[in-house]
Design an enzyme around this catalytic site. Sequence first.
Site, mmCIF file in Angstrom:
data_model
loop_
_atom_site.group_PDB
_atom_site.id
_atom_site.type_symbol
_atom_site.label_atom_id
_atom_site.label_comp_id
_atom_site.label_asym_id
_atom_site.label_seq_id
_atom_site.Cartn_x
_atom_site.Cartn_y
_atom_site.Cartn_z
ATOM 1 N N SER A 13 56.190 -129.516 -50.585
ATOM 2 C CA SER A 13 55.451 -129.337 -49.661
ATOM 3 C C SER A 13 55.600 -127.979 -49.054
ATOM 4 O O SER A 13 54.952 -127.797 -48.562
ATOM 5 C CB SER A 13 55.772 -130.374 -47.960
ATOM 6 N N HIS A 110 66.791 -124.456 -45.877
ATOM 7 C CA HIS A 110 67.290 -125.037 -45.720
ATOM 8 C C HIS A 110 67.347 -125.925 -43.349
ATOM 9 O O HIS A 110 67.315 -125.146 -43.186
ATOM 10 C CB HIS A 110 69.432 -124.950 -45.053
#
Length: 188
Positions: A13, A110
């Site tokens: 995504s 992250h």
Amino acid sequence: MAKVAIFASGSGSNFENIVLCADKGELNNIEITSLYTDHHDAYCVKRAEQLKVAVNINEPKDFESKAAYEQHVIKLLQREEVEWIILAGYMRLIGPDLLEAYEGKILNIHPSLLPKYKGKDAIGQAFNSGDKITGSTVHYVDSGMDTGEIIDQRQCDIKSDDTKEELEERVKQLEYELYPSVIAKVIK
């Protein structure tokens, strides 16, 4: 214009978001050469095919060592004249060969406010921690796990009535805004 390869291992995504931002002219500074993945059955491959982005599938199990795997990938990257690597859900630690070949030219996103909650399931760790905020971090990749120099971070609240899935969706939306903006600033 810098040539960029995107590395992903899962659904892709963030990969798709970056490609769409580039297609809309929001990342005029980069040319996406290809998607690199370490799993032939990763959903990111389907996304790349739909977006008409070239795909390089290299499974580490097909190589005698991590060094052999990375040397193969480096040759492919050099053939494409790739200058930067963008990690977008690439679930493998980058080894010394690739780090040396692309020193200071590998970005990662992250899903936590590093240095908190490094590694896998960072959102689950934050969700179960009792913390009131979490977020997302873009950083340079070094030899550690999520230890590279932080470039930018965005935060979001962890609401008392959140489900883990709701929190994951909010963090993902942060990533969709943060990563392209950092790419546009850093890669010139």
